[in-house]
Scaffold this active site. Structure first.
Site, PDB file in Angstrom:
ATOM      1  N   LYS A  57       0.801  -1.236   0.000  1.00 38.27           N
ATOM      2  CA  LYS A  57       0.000   0.000   0.000  1.00 38.27           C
ATOM      3  C   LYS A  57       0.831   1.283   0.000  1.00 38.27           C
ATOM      4  CE  LYS A  57      -3.389  -0.837  -0.696  1.00 38.27           C
ATOM      5  NZ  LYS A  57      -3.713  -1.435  -2.029  1.00 38.27           N
ATOM      6  N   GLY A  59       2.524   2.237  -2.871  1.00 45.17           N
ATOM      7  CA  GLY A  59       2.738   2.647  -4.264  1.00 45.17           C
ATOM      8  C   GLY A  59       3.622   1.668  -5.013  1.00 45.17           C
ATOM      9  N   THR A  60       3.691   0.431  -4.523  1.00 41.15           N
ATOM     10  CA  THR A  60       4.607  -0.550  -5.131  1.00 41.15           C
ATOM     11  C   THR A  60       4.190  -0.894  -6.561  1.00 41.15           C
ATOM     12  OG1 THR A  60       3.371  -2.390  -4.140  1.00 41.15           O
ATOM     13  CG2 THR A  60       5.271  -1.573  -2.914  1.00 41.15           C
ATOM     14  N   LYS A 274      -6.051   0.463  -7.356  1.00 42.18           N
ATOM     15  CA  LYS A 274      -4.898   1.315  -7.009  1.00 42.18           C
ATOM     16  C   LYS A 274      -5.306   2.763  -7.186  1.00 42.18           C
ATOM     17  CE  LYS A 274      -2.570  -2.408  -6.529  1.00 42.18           C
ATOM     18  NZ  LYS A 274      -2.099  -2.896  -5.236  1.00 42.18           N
ATOM     19  N   GLY A 275      -5.257   3.508  -6.107  1.00 43.28           N
ATOM     20  CA  GLY A 275      -5.726   4.891  -6.133  1.00 43.28           C
ATOM     21  C   GLY A 275      -7.242   4.905  -5.964  1.00 43.28           C
ATOM     22  N   ARG A 276      -7.694   4.211  -4.911  1.00 44.02           N
ATOM     23  CA  ARG A 276      -9.145   4.134  -4.650  1.00 44.02           C
ATOM     24  C   ARG A 276      -9.663   5.484  -4.163  1.00 44.02           C
ATOM     25  NH1 ARG A 276      -7.596  -1.156  -2.353  1.00 44.02           N
ATOM     26  NH2 ARG A 276      -8.608  -2.724  -3.655  1.00 44.02           N
ATOM     27  N   TYR A 278     -11.897   7.219  -1.447  1.00 44.75           N
ATOM     28  CA  TYR A 278     -12.562   7.015  -0.151  1.00 44.75           C
ATOM     29  C   TYR A 278     -12.499   8.298   0.667  1.00 44.75           C
ATOM     30  CZ  TYR A 278      -7.693   5.341   0.566  1.00 44.75           C
ATOM     31  OH  TYR A 278      -6.325   5.192   0.561  1.00 44.75           O
TER      32      TYR A 278
HETATM   33  P1  A3P Z   1      -4.830   3.837  -2.370  1.00 39.00           P
HETATM   34  O1  A3P Z   1      -5.576   2.963  -3.324  1.00 39.00           O
HETATM   35  O2  A3P Z   1      -5.188   3.603  -0.951  1.00 39.00           O
HETATM   36  O3  A3P Z   1      -4.897   5.312  -2.736  1.00 39.00           O
HETATM   37  P2  A3P Z   1       0.348  -0.717  -3.659  1.00 39.00           P
HETATM   38  O4  A3P Z   1       0.469  -0.797  -5.130  1.00 39.00           O
HETATM   39  O5  A3P Z   1       1.656  -0.851  -2.951  1.00 39.00           O
HETATM   40  O6  A3P Z   1      -0.719  -1.625  -3.144  1.00 39.00           O
HETATM   41  O7  A3P Z   1      -0.101   0.757  -3.293  1.00 39.00           O
HETATM   42  C1  A3P Z   1      -1.358   1.249  -3.642  1.00 39.00           C
HETATM   43  C2  A3P Z   1      -1.296   2.762  -3.513  1.00 39.00           C
HETATM   44  O8  A3P Z   1      -0.450   3.279  -4.545  1.00 39.00           O
HETATM   45  C3  A3P Z   1      -2.602   3.456  -3.723  1.00 39.00           C
HETATM   46  O9  A3P Z   1      -3.269   3.471  -2.478  1.00 39.00           O
HETATM   47  C4  A3P Z   1      -2.180   4.845  -4.238  1.00 39.00           C
HETATM   48  O10 A3P Z   1      -2.294   5.860  -3.269  1.00 39.00           O
HETATM   49  C5  A3P Z   1      -0.698   4.677  -4.563  1.00 39.00           C
HETATM   50  N1  A3P Z   1      -0.271   5.172  -5.872  1.00 39.00           N
HETATM   51  C6  A3P Z   1       0.907   5.789  -6.086  1.00 39.00           C
HETATM   52  N2  A3P Z   1       1.015   6.175  -7.356  1.00 39.00           N
HETATM   53  C7  A3P Z   1      -0.110   5.786  -7.971  1.00 39.00           C
HETATM   54  C8  A3P Z   1      -0.568   5.921  -9.321  1.00 39.00           C
HETATM   55  N3  A3P Z   1       0.154   6.541 -10.241  1.00 39.00           N
HETATM   56  N4  A3P Z   1      -1.796   5.422  -9.631  1.00 39.00           N
HETATM   57  C9  A3P Z   1      -2.526   4.797  -8.669  1.00 39.00           C
HETATM   58  N5  A3P Z   1      -2.143   4.644  -7.382  1.00 39.00           N
HETATM   59  C10 A3P Z   1      -0.940   5.131  -7.036  1.00 39.00           C
END
Ligand code: A3P
Length: 323
Positions: A57, A59-60, A274-276, A278
């Protein structure tokens, strides 16, 4: 001379040395004797030079996607079960051995290709730093850190959207303050809170990897300004041909994040997980987490100072707010 059958002998041996039950894979190509008995068909070239270890979580997936845009960098193949992650350095898969691991990687098309994988659960795996270092002593490691309170909240949102019962039934505040240690909600609490105790985990990585091998990416800057963060990553990897990521990534207002530009000029954003979207965290939870992570934030600040790392903007702000 007396002896017993091999399996009984093994039982006796492992009773004496229980820590050795799990093998510790070394790299056959780093040992002349191993190399001599290694099949001629095999190559050690299908092993990664870079591992993004998480935590989850932070930004991996964004970093994984951005790295893959570089022609000199190639990731592992996708897995049916764990998607883009290999998750080899975990108790479940490590026993599968290094052939299993190598089969997840392509043959590098050129000498300068950098193979990499990202498995975001490695960060908190107690044995992963030693296991990775033993197999891949020269590999580079990237950890991504965001404000641990935000990471905890993001994990809770992730659990809710995966229909985790505890996350559906309990508010975020109830989860992070849960005290009954045998409950599902406490389990979720641990998943929200414990990976964010960054320094306790980083200390284990630092035991095995030096500064030129371990990069700490600012996950919040990766969202705000991925162009500059990818510049740091490319410098760390000492890439021959550095890419101008300002041409490869554009901000998408609907998604609220930077997204890769496709060949056709359209944007291909990361998936809906990714990038939910909420609501922001409630104040009670914010206060609780500020207190919960206070010492850990100070420890991280000291860790980065002592090891000569630059500090993420969110950490500098947290430290300033404390004073
Ligand atoms: P949220 O969905 O809570 O915002 P991981 O890939 O490690 O699971 O991390 C997910 C998080 O990556 C997302 O958390 C989001 O905030 C972040 N993130 C960073 N760069 C992003 C991008 N370009 N597009 C979507 N999410 C990104």
């Amino acid at each position: 001379m007396m002896t017993v059958e091999p399996s009984k002998l093994a039982d006796v041996y492992f009773n004496f040395y229980p820590n050795e039950i799990l093998p510790l894979w070394t790299n056959p190509c780093n040992n002349k004797r191993h190399l001599e008995i290694w099949s001629g068909q095999k190559t050690c070239k299908r092993l990664p030079h870079l591992i993004v270890v998480g935590p989850q979580k932070t930004g991996t997936t964004a970093l994984y996607t951005f790295l893959n845009l570089h022609p000199q960098i190639k990731s592992n193949f996708q897995s049916n079960k764990t998607f883009e992650e290999v998750q080899f350095f975990t108790d479940k898969n490590y026993v599968n051995g290094i052939d299993w691991y190598m089969n997840h990687f392509p043959f590098p098309p050129s000498e300068s290709t950098i193979l990499f994988e990202k498995s975001a659960n490695y960060f908190t795996e107690a044995k992963a730093p030693l296991q990775i270092h033993t197999l891949l002593p020269d590999t580079k490691i990237i950890c991504i850190l965001i404000n641990p309170s935000q990471r905890a909240y993001s994990w809770y949102q992730h659990a809710q959207s995966h229909k985790d019962e505890a996350a559906l039934k309990h508010s975020f505040y109830d989860v992070i303050t849960a005290t009954n240690s045998s409950s599902d909600v406490h389990n979720l609490r641990n998943k929200c809170l414990l990976p964010g105790l960054y320094t306790s985990h980083l200390n284990k990585w630092k035991t095995h990897f030096n500064n030129s091998q371990l990069l700490i990416v600012d996950g919040e800057n990766l969202v705000e300004d991925p162009i500059s963060e990818m510049e740091k990553v490319q410098n760390f990897l000492k890439l021959q041909d550095k890419l101008d990521y300002s041409k490869l990534l554009k901000y998408n207002t609907k998604k609220g994040f930077f997204c890769p530009v496709t060949n056709g000029g359209k944007l291909k954003c990361l998936g809906s997980g990714k990038g939910r979207k909420y609501s922001p965290m409630d104040d009670k939870s914010k206060d609780f987490l500020k207190h919960f992570y206070k010492n850990s934030i100070e420890d991280l600040n000291d860790f980065l100072t002592n090891h000569g790392y630059s500090k993420p903007g969110w950490l500098i702000k947290e430290i300033n707010d404390m004073n």
